[in-house]
Design a protein around this motif. Structure first.
Motif, mmCIF file in Angstrom:
data_model
loop_
_atom_site.group_PDB
_atom_site.id
_atom_site.type_symbol
_atom_site.label_atom_id
_atom_site.label_comp_id
_atom_site.label_asym_id
_atom_site.label_seq_id
_atom_site.Cartn_x
_atom_site.Cartn_y
_atom_site.Cartn_z
ATOM 1 N N TYR A 204 -14.275 3.861 -48.292
ATOM 2 C CA TYR A 204 -15.510 4.044 -49.516
ATOM 3 C C TYR A 204 -16.212 2.800 -49.366
ATOM 4 N N VAL A 205 -15.863 1.104 -48.449
ATOM 5 C CA VAL A 205 -16.814 0.205 -48.463
ATOM 6 C C VAL A 205 -17.499 0.410 -47.539
ATOM 7 N N SER A 206 -17.393 1.369 -46.007
ATOM 8 C CA SER A 206 -18.845 1.447 -45.077
ATOM 9 C C SER A 206 -19.437 2.449 -45.874
ATOM 10 N N ILE A 207 -19.186 3.663 -46.641
ATOM 11 C CA ILE A 207 -20.008 4.284 -46.882
ATOM 12 C C ILE A 207 -21.403 3.592 -48.017
ATOM 13 N N LEU A 208 -20.866 3.165 -48.776
ATOM 14 C CA LEU A 208 -21.416 1.999 -49.411
ATOM 15 C C LEU A 208 -22.364 1.429 -48.663
ATOM 16 N N SER A 209 -21.729 0.555 -47.376
ATOM 17 C CA SER A 209 -22.229 -0.215 -46.906
ATOM 18 C C SER A 209 -23.426 0.375 -46.357
ATOM 19 N N SER A 210 -23.455 2.082 -45.761
ATOM 20 C CA SER A 210 -24.021 2.739 -45.238
ATOM 21 C C SER A 210 -25.563 2.827 -45.638
ATOM 22 N N LYS A 211 -25.102 2.676 -47.222
ATOM 23 C CA LYS A 211 -26.156 3.018 -48.426
ATOM 24 C C LYS A 211 -27.131 1.804 -48.192
ATOM 25 N N TYR A 212 -26.268 0.624 -48.689
ATOM 26 C CA TYR A 212 -27.067 -0.100 -48.782
ATOM 27 C C TYR A 212 -28.060 -0.992 -46.809
ATOM 28 N N LYS A 213 -27.711 -0.443 -46.353
ATOM 29 C CA LYS A 213 -28.072 -0.154 -45.122
ATOM 30 C C LYS A 213 -29.310 0.560 -44.927
ATOM 31 N N LYS A 214 -29.602 1.538 -45.438
ATOM 32 C CA LYS A 214 -30.104 2.526 -46.277
ATOM 33 C C LYS A 214 -30.190 3.704 -44.260
ATOM 34 N N SER A 215 -28.710 4.268 -43.902
ATOM 35 C CA SER A 215 -28.027 4.776 -42.889
ATOM 36 C C SER A 215 -29.261 5.969 -43.493
ATOM 37 N N ALA A 216 -29.647 6.627 -42.224
ATOM 38 C CA ALA A 216 -30.530 8.182 -42.464
ATOM 39 C C ALA A 216 -28.767 9.343 -43.397
ATOM 40 N N PHE A 217 -27.786 9.290 -43.105
ATOM 41 C CA PHE A 217 -27.156 9.681 -43.944
ATOM 42 C C PHE A 217 -25.590 8.666 -43.917
ATOM 43 N N PRO A 218 -25.767 8.483 -45.159
ATOM 44 C CA PRO A 218 -24.694 7.103 -45.303
ATOM 45 C C PRO A 218 -23.375 7.680 -45.384
ATOM 46 N N PHE A 219 -23.464 8.759 -45.676
ATOM 47 C CA PHE A 219 -21.932 9.420 -45.416
ATOM 48 C C PHE A 219 -20.916 9.552 -44.837
ATOM 49 N N LEU A 220 -22.170 10.401 -43.861
ATOM 50 C CA LEU A 220 -21.460 11.315 -42.296
ATOM 51 C C LEU A 220 -21.181 9.504 -41.802
ATOM 52 N N SER A 221 -22.349 8.369 -41.971
ATOM 53 C CA SER A 221 -22.161 7.055 -41.144
ATOM 54 C C SER A 221 -21.261 6.529 -41.407
ATOM 55 N N GLY A 222 -20.881 6.010 -42.841
ATOM 56 C CA GLY A 222 -20.238 5.530 -43.074
ATOM 57 C C GLY A 222 -18.336 6.581 -43.075
ATOM 58 N N ILE A 223 -18.575 7.299 -42.283
ATOM 59 C CA ILE A 223 -17.428 7.987 -43.213
ATOM 60 C C ILE A 223 -16.889 7.653 -41.524
ATOM 61 N N PHE A 224 -17.724 7.845 -39.975
ATOM 62 C CA PHE A 224 -17.465 7.818 -38.543
ATOM 63 C C PHE A 224 -16.534 5.825 -38.955
ATOM 64 N N ILE A 225 -18.024 4.992 -39.740
ATOM 65 C CA ILE A 225 -17.451 3.532 -39.512
ATOM 66 C C ILE A 225 -16.107 3.614 -40.047
ATOM 67 N N GLY A 226 -15.700 3.542 -40.873
ATOM 68 C CA GLY A 226 -14.460 3.966 -41.326
ATOM 69 C C GLY A 226 -13.426 4.111 -40.933
ATOM 70 N N LEU A 227 -13.383 4.739 -40.489
ATOM 71 C CA LEU A 227 -12.251 5.712 -39.679
ATOM 72 C C LEU A 227 -11.878 4.864 -38.690
ATOM 73 N N PHE A 228 -13.534 3.640 -37.357
ATOM 74 C CA PHE A 228 -13.739 3.839 -35.950
ATOM 75 C C PHE A 228 -12.640 2.279 -36.935
ATOM 76 N N SER A 229 -12.766 1.511 -37.979
ATOM 77 C CA SER A 229 -12.206 0.494 -38.447
ATOM 78 C C SER A 229 -10.810 0.678 -37.973
ATOM 79 N N ASN A 230 -10.600 2.099 -38.925
ATOM 80 C CA ASN A 230 -9.160 1.700 -39.158
ATOM 81 C C ASN A 230 -8.387 1.994 -37.926
ATOM 82 N N LEU A 231 -9.182 2.616 -36.764
ATOM 83 C CA LEU A 231 -8.681 2.885 -35.364
ATOM 84 C C LEU A 231 -8.342 1.322 -34.907
ATOM 85 N N LYS A 232 -9.789 0.919 -34.809
ATOM 86 C CA LYS A 232 -9.407 -0.270 -34.164
ATOM 87 C C LYS A 232 -8.490 -1.332 -34.986
ATOM 88 N N ALA A 233 -8.307 -1.221 -36.560
ATOM 89 C CA ALA A 233 -7.225 -1.889 -37.053
ATOM 90 C C ALA A 233 -5.909 -1.738 -36.602
#
Length: 279
Positions: free
Chosen positions: A233-262
């Motif tokens: 949820y936070v990563s999708i919003l953050s990607s939107k704030y950052k004006k990423s090209a595909f905020p939903f997809l990039s947010g899902i990717f970063i969020g999943l990677f963050s969980n994996l790293k955690a």
């Protein structure tokens, strides 16, 4: 505790609503971070139909995703609270539209809630859930468990809030806190665009050391667990704030990677803390 915030940490904006600039300063001893300046009246910063914790809006795709995750989290929260409430009474501070209180009642727990937002209380009342408008209405030493899910970061005086909790909890009562963790991978990746900072609605920002430093004298931390959906949820919003090209997809990717790293760092995007009162 003598909290001081002399050290500059980060400059960022209210990406959600006003685009105003704010600074973050850190207390070196506790590592608690404070938003500066803190507006005297925060009500206008919540006045948006997109502020989902005070609304039941289901119209947008993002709102539907949020409410799907909220349903999953409700089951997880109810299970955790049932485990530690020991059939005692429960108070949910910052109850929003009353979903957790309703879920706890349906699970046969004695539960009530406090919510300062009149709009949110009205929505809750329409669901059949009456919430306190002030903690002054609540009787002291009357709760076995108090929950604060993503609430402590919103309060203007952390020490005063802790004193209120101590007065309301029974001896050996339990406090459950859920807080964004600024040490997480997604927080560091998005930096000033990280939605977990959510200034100025979030007045304070926590890592594990900050929670331990503030509560250790009166409480023992007996459990910590990640809130896995929060990173998405936070990563999708953050990607939107950052004006990423595909905020939903990039947010899902970063969020999943963050969980994996955690899994390896033990630094998830949000952490649920279970604390037991020492006396």
């Amino acid at each position: 505790m003598n909290l001081k915030f002399p050290k500059y940490f980060l400059e960022l904006k209210d990406h959600f609503l006003t685009q105003e600039k704010f600074d973050l300063y850190i207390d070196p001893e506790t590592e608690l971070i404070k938003t500066i300046p803190q507006p005297e009246n925060l009500d206008p910063y919540y006045e948006s139909e997109d502020y989902l914790s005070h609304d039941d809006n289901q119209d947008s795709f993002f709102a539907r995703c949020y409410n799907f995750a909220k349903g999953f989290n409700l089951k997880s929260k109810t299970s955790l609270i049932r485990k530690f409430a020991q059939n005692g009474s429960v108070l949910d501070i910052g109850a929003g539209v009353g979903d957790l209180v309703l879920a706890l009642k349906e699970a046969q727990l004695s539960a009530t809630g406090f919510e300062p937002s009149e709009k949110a209380r009205t929505v809750a009342r329409n669901k059949g859930v009456d919430l306190y408008a002030s903690l002054n209405e609540v009787e002291a030493n009357s709760f076995q468990l108090i929950s604060m899910y993503h609430v402590l970061e919103h309060v203007p005086d952390v020490e005063k809030q802790k004193e209120n909790i101590l007065q309301l909890l029974k001896p050996n009562g339990v406090l459950i806190l859920a807080l964004p963790n600024y040490e997480s991978f997604d927080a560091k990746y998005y930096n000033s665009y990280w939605a977990g900072y959510d200034v100025p609605r979030h007045l304070f920002h926590f890592n594990k050391k900050a929670v331990k430093s503030i509560f250790d004298k009166e409480f023992e931390i007996i459990k910590m667990q990640p809130m896995w959906f929060d990173s998405l949820y936070v990563s999708i919003l953050s990607s939107k704030y950052k004006k990423s090209a595909f905020p939903f997809l990039s947010g899902i990717f970063i969020g999943l990677f963050s969980n994996l790293k955690a899994i390896f760092t033990n630094e998830p995007s949000s952490i649920t803390y279970v604390l037991k009162k020492r006396f």
